[in-house]
Design a protein around this motif. Structure first.
Motif, mmCIF file in Angstrom:
data_model
loop_
_atom_site.group_PDB
_atom_site.id
_atom_site.type_symbol
_atom_site.label_atom_id
_atom_site.label_comp_id
_atom_site.label_asym_id
_atom_site.label_seq_id
_atom_site.Cartn_x
_atom_site.Cartn_y
_atom_site.Cartn_z
ATOM 1 N N GLY A 102 -7.303 -1.711 0.234
ATOM 2 C CA GLY A 102 -6.284 -2.492 0.936
ATOM 3 C C GLY A 102 -6.337 -2.256 2.432
ATOM 4 N N GLN A 103 -6.565 -0.990 2.803
ATOM 5 C CA GLN A 103 -6.654 -0.648 4.221
ATOM 6 C C GLN A 103 -7.835 -1.365 4.880
ATOM 7 O OE1 GLN A 103 -4.680 2.520 5.687
ATOM 8 N NE2 GLN A 103 -4.944 0.900 7.194
ATOM 9 N N VAL A 104 -8.976 -1.329 4.210
ATOM 10 C CA VAL A 104 -10.168 -1.980 4.767
ATOM 11 C C VAL A 104 -9.939 -3.491 4.863
ATOM 12 C CG1 VAL A 104 -12.599 -2.481 4.345
ATOM 13 C CG2 VAL A 104 -11.727 -0.173 3.980
ATOM 14 N N TYR A 105 -9.311 -4.050 3.816
ATOM 15 C CA TYR A 105 -9.020 -5.485 3.819
ATOM 16 C C TYR A 105 -8.122 -5.839 5.002
ATOM 17 C CZ TYR A 105 -7.355 -10.039 2.227
ATOM 18 O OH TYR A 105 -7.030 -11.365 2.153
ATOM 19 N N GLU A 106 -7.138 -4.963 5.246
ATOM 20 C CA GLU A 106 -6.233 -5.177 6.374
ATOM 21 C C GLU A 106 -7.016 -5.167 7.688
ATOM 22 O OE1 GLU A 106 -3.381 -2.057 6.733
ATOM 23 O OE2 GLU A 106 -2.528 -2.862 8.570
ATOM 24 N N PHE A 120 -7.958 7.867 10.653
ATOM 25 C CA PHE A 120 -7.967 9.302 10.427
ATOM 26 C C PHE A 120 -7.208 9.641 9.150
ATOM 27 C CE2 PHE A 120 -7.271 13.725 11.943
ATOM 28 C CZ PHE A 120 -8.608 14.004 12.158
ATOM 29 N N HIS A 121 -6.106 8.925 8.932
ATOM 30 C CA HIS A 121 -5.380 9.130 7.676
ATOM 31 C C HIS A 121 -6.233 8.679 6.492
ATOM 32 C CE1 HIS A 121 -2.740 7.793 4.364
ATOM 33 N NE2 HIS A 121 -2.195 8.959 4.597
ATOM 34 N N GLY A 122 -6.907 7.527 6.667
ATOM 35 C CA GLY A 122 -7.768 7.029 5.589
ATOM 36 C C GLY A 122 -8.838 8.043 5.221
ATOM 37 N N LEU A 123 -9.374 8.720 6.247
ATOM 38 C CA LEU A 123 -10.366 9.765 5.987
ATOM 39 C C LEU A 123 -9.770 10.858 5.105
ATOM 40 C CD1 LEU A 123 -13.200 10.909 6.782
ATOM 41 C CD2 LEU A 123 -12.029 12.132 8.612
ATOM 42 N N ASN A 134 0.820 -1.207 0.000
ATOM 43 C CA ASN A 134 0.000 0.000 0.000
ATOM 44 C C ASN A 134 0.858 1.263 0.000
ATOM 45 O OD1 ASN A 134 -2.710 -0.118 -0.287
ATOM 46 N ND2 ASN A 134 -3.181 -0.397 1.874
ATOM 47 N N THR A 135 1.946 1.237 0.791
ATOM 48 C CA THR A 135 2.837 2.396 0.863
ATOM 49 C C THR A 135 3.441 2.683 -0.502
ATOM 50 O OG1 THR A 135 3.346 1.762 3.116
ATOM 51 C CG2 THR A 135 4.819 3.350 2.083
ATOM 52 N N VAL A 136 3.897 1.610 -1.171
ATOM 53 C CA VAL A 136 4.487 1.797 -2.493
ATOM 54 C C VAL A 136 3.460 2.417 -3.435
ATOM 55 C CG1 VAL A 136 5.433 0.602 -4.497
ATOM 56 C CG2 VAL A 136 6.099 -0.096 -2.177
ATOM 57 N N ILE A 137 2.224 1.928 -3.369
ATOM 58 C CA ILE A 137 1.180 2.454 -4.257
ATOM 59 C C ILE A 137 0.949 3.934 -3.981
ATOM 60 C CG2 ILE A 137 -1.293 2.340 -4.776
ATOM 61 C CD1 ILE A 137 -1.126 -0.665 -4.304
ATOM 62 N N PHE A 163 -3.877 2.399 16.808
ATOM 63 C CA PHE A 163 -3.739 1.914 15.436
ATOM 64 C C PHE A 163 -4.930 2.318 14.579
ATOM 65 C CE2 PHE A 163 -4.764 -1.285 12.262
ATOM 66 C CZ PHE A 163 -3.610 -1.285 11.509
ATOM 67 N N TYR A 164 -6.124 1.986 15.058
ATOM 68 C CA TYR A 164 -7.304 2.276 14.240
ATOM 69 C C TYR A 164 -7.560 3.775 14.134
ATOM 70 C CZ TYR A 164 -8.663 -2.560 13.622
ATOM 71 O OH TYR A 164 -8.694 -3.871 13.227
#
Lengths: 556, 199
Positions: free
Chosen positions: B112-116, B139-142, B69-72, B133-134
């Protein structure tokens, strides 16, 4: 998008920029993008909230007239205590001093037609009414009762719904403050009229640069702390719950990282106001222009590293107490520079004791007293003794009431003629000043002694030995409550019937006085040209306005 | 001394003709926003330093998927830059292509984040680590989601004739700045939440 383009809500009249020549009364109730409308919106809202917060204070002081809890329910007392603080900080001083005068004056002082982002500016204001409504709504759920500091665990176990609403209020007002600060910084940085260099920038604008920078850096950290508190209360996390591995002191750090700078947010604009009013009414150039400008920036910088002095009794490590005692005492240096510069400006001046000047000089004496008690509190050893007593309450009311509120009053008396085009009644102003001055001393001085004797703050009941001094404080509070009556009468009456002020009733030299009173919608027909320093009083030639041509073309 | 009366960059949106300051304003705002994340980071480090084992047993983090995910996400910062470079050469098709690819990459990141989240076996309230963690990743995902909306907004407006050109491209520029911000926050977050567990 966010630019100086046309307000969509405004009725379009035939005019060069597509807006009417003057705003109608109802324009002040709409999403208007004119910085002057927004400034007035902030000021009027703030003065309404001032009455609400003041009413709560009067009820609390009535309760405290006797040792027993016999007037209001102690839980309601706690709710008043919490919301008095919240309203006076977030809905009175910050919107009045920063939002109100900042928005109204900055573009006028730097020769701009509006702020850099007018729509963002209007958005920042319109976050305030919903926040106020939420605060009112919280009273239907008992009201937040954990104090304006809302330390966990108390804030996590009392009145959860009201506390949640309170957090949302703080988040909304914090967002408003950040958006406003973006606007102030970019406006002062990029929108000055070409002839106005940094060295000629009015000191109020310098103070607003420091204020906005401080708000930008500190407010988001408070938001982080509030979000964690929100999750703890509503979503079962344990950031601040020791039983789940969390830590209550972490909250205190996040909270005070904002809330100590917040006291500078509330006083730096006032320092700017002082630096404007004193030279005008003393008819002398300001003493130490650069020293005052840079000391604002110094307070902004040092102010970010003093927050732990609120936490000396929170199990803070000794090395931290030493560090933060030192950094706290250092703040007294730039503050002292300002105080001495104002005194030196007054020295030998041809002082006109207008009401604005009375409040400015009153502020000077009050703030020195509050500043000195601040120095004592900054010393860790002494703070241990008086922490959470009335000494602290007395101190911060001296700086916030004797400082910030006096400053807002002074600013109103000084700029009311510019904002409305009419002069305030000086006689009523003097009555207002005398009542306020006496009331302030009576209310807040005995608190120091009560604190030294060990009376804890934030409690509806107290030991009978404290009764005498508390009744004196209550008497002072009533005088303060009465003192606002001549003020509000003066404001309303003069706005309708006051004598016409003309563009420059005080013979002042900063740019806002070079346009009509009230200024036309885009401030000037022809932008002014800066030809002399902003505080060049008492120097020949006497008092030419910086742009007489624009004065003549905008008759009142 | 800044010249405020004459605009250097021609801009149709500014009849009054002061400079277009929107990118400056956004950067100022993001500086502030970054400090909110710094608040969370500081809290995370304080909690981490207080205990012997962080994260606690049974709440270990997944590493492979977040690394991908980071690479993407980092790569998408280059991709979105290709888009704004294209519009600066008046290449509207290029803008739409690269912004479209960025949206796809951002969406893959979020999925990917949700899958994780769904495969971790612990939730928000499990323990203090999972709280952090969540909250932080969520918050970043938002912010990633808001970034996607901004980019989609640019794509939507690009359908209007002549809305973006080599002279008027503030919208794409602001979307790009915001996207870089989301990327920078993630890099710090990834280092703190994921990489630090390796030490």
């Amino acid at each position: 998008m966010t630019s100086a383009d046309l307000p969509l809500s405004a009725p379009v009249a035939p005019s060069s920029h597509g807006h009417p020549d003057r705003w109608k009364w109802y324009d002040y109730f709409t999403f208007n993008v004119d910085h002057k409308v927004i400034g007035i919106q902030y000021l009027v809202s703030a003065f309404i909230f001032y009455l609400v917060g003041g009413f709560m204070a009067v009820l609390m002081r009535t309760e405290l007239a006797t040792p027993d809890s016999d007037f209001i329910n102690p839980n309601l007392y706690n709710a008043f205590l919490t919301n008095h603080g919240t309203i006076m900080i977030f809905l009175w001083i910050i919107p009045a001093a920063i939002g109100g005068f900042g928005n109204y004056l900055i573009p006028l002082m730097i020769g701009a037609r509006d702020m850099a982002f007018p729509k963002l500016n209007a958005l920042a204001f319109w976050l305030i009414p919903p926040a106020g409504a939420l605060l009112v709504a919280s009273f239907f759920f008992g009201g937040a009762q954990a104090g304006w500091t809302s330390y966990p665990p108390l804030s996590e176990i009392t009145a959860n719904t009201a506390q949640t609403l309170w957090i949302l209020v703080i988040l909304l007002l914090g967002t408003s403050s950040i958006l406003g600060s973006v606007n102030f910084l970019v406006t002062i940085w990029k929108m000055r009229v070409p002839s106005l260099g940094w060295g000629q920038l009015p000191l109020f604008c310098w103070a607003m640069v420091a204020t906005a920078a401080l708000a930008l850096f500190s407010t988001p950290v408070l938001a982080a702390g509030m979000i964690l508190l929100l999750f703890d209360i509503n979503f079962g996390t344990s950031f601040y719950k020791p039983e789940g591995g969390g830590d209550v002191v972490v909250y205190q750090h996040l909270f005070w990282f904002y809330s100590h700078p917040a006291v500078y947010l509330m006083i730096l604009p006032i320092f700017g106001i002082m630096s404007e009013i004193i030279p005008v009414h003393a008819r002398k150039p300001i003493f130490g222009y650069k020293a005052i400008a840079y000391s604002s920036m110094t307070i902004c910088l040092v102010g970010l590293f003093v927050w732990v002095h609120h936490m000396f009794t929170s199990g803070t490590a000794p090395w931290m107490r030493i560090f933060f005692t030192i950094s706290t005492l250092i703040v007294a240096v730039p503050t002292g520079i300002k105080i001495f510069s104002w005194v030196a400006t007054l020295w030998g001046g041809k002082i006109r004791f207008t009401t604005a000047m009375l409040f400015a000089v009153g502020l000077l004496s009050m703030f020195v007293f509050g500043g000195l008690s601040g120095v004592t509190l900054g010393a860790s050893a002494f703070d241990m003794h008086v922490h959470d007593t009335y000494y602290v309450v007395g101190h911060f009311h001296y700086v916030l009431f004797g400082g910030s509120v006096f400053g807002v009053y002074a600013a109103v008396y000084h700029w009311f003629p510019k904002i409305t085009g009419r002069l305030l009644n000086e006689r009523l102003g003097q009555v207002h000043f005398v009542l306020t001055f006496i009331g302030t001393i009576l209310t807040f001085t005995p608190m120091h002694q009560l604190g030294m004797q060990g009376m804890p703050r934030r409690v509806a009941m107290y030991d009978p030995q404290f009764t005498g001094l508390n009744q004196l404080v209550t008497l002072g509070a009533y005088i303060l409550a009465v003192s606002v009556i001549p003020f509000y009468i003066n404001i309303i009456w003069s706005w309708i019937k006051g004598p016409v002020a003309g563009p420059n009733p005080w013979n002042a030299l900063t740019l806002e006085w070079t346009t009509a009173s009230p200024p036309i919608i885009e401030n000037w027909e022809v932008l002014p040209v800066v030809t002399r320093p902003p505080y060049d009083y008492g120097q020949a030639p006497a008092e030419p306005a910086a742009n007489q041509e624009s004065l003549l073309s905008n008759p009142h | 001394m800044q010249t405020t009366l004459d605009s250097h960059t021609p801009s149709v949106a500014h009849p009054d003709g002061h400079q277009d300051l929107r990118v400056v304003g956004l950067l100022t705002f993001l500086a502030s926003e970054f400090l909110m994340f710094c608040g969370f980071f500081a809290v995370f480090l304080v909690f981490r330093s207080a205990v012997a084992q962080w994260p606690p047993e049974d709440t270990e983090v997944e590493l492979l998927l977040p690394a991908i995910n980071t690479v993407i996400l980092v790569a998408s910062s280059w991709v979105i830059n290709l888009g704004t470079r294209a519009i600066k050469k008046n290449d509207l098709a290029g803008l739409r292509l690269w912004f479209g690819v960025t949206v796809a990459m951002g969406a893959v990141f979020l999925v990917g984040q949700v899958y994780e989240y769904m495969n971790l076996g612990y939730g928000l309230t499990t323990n203090l680590f999972s709280n952090c963690f969540y909250l932080m990743t969520g918050f970043h995902g938002l912010h990633v989601f808001i970034g996607l909306l901004l980019i989609l907004g640019v794509l939507w407006r690009s359908r209007r004739p002549n809305h973006y050109s080599d002279l008027t491209h503030t919208g794409p520029e602001m979307a790009e700045v915001y996207w870089h911000f989301v990327d920078v926050v993630w890099i710090v977050l990834f280092a703190l939440v994921y990489l630090l567990t390796l030490i």
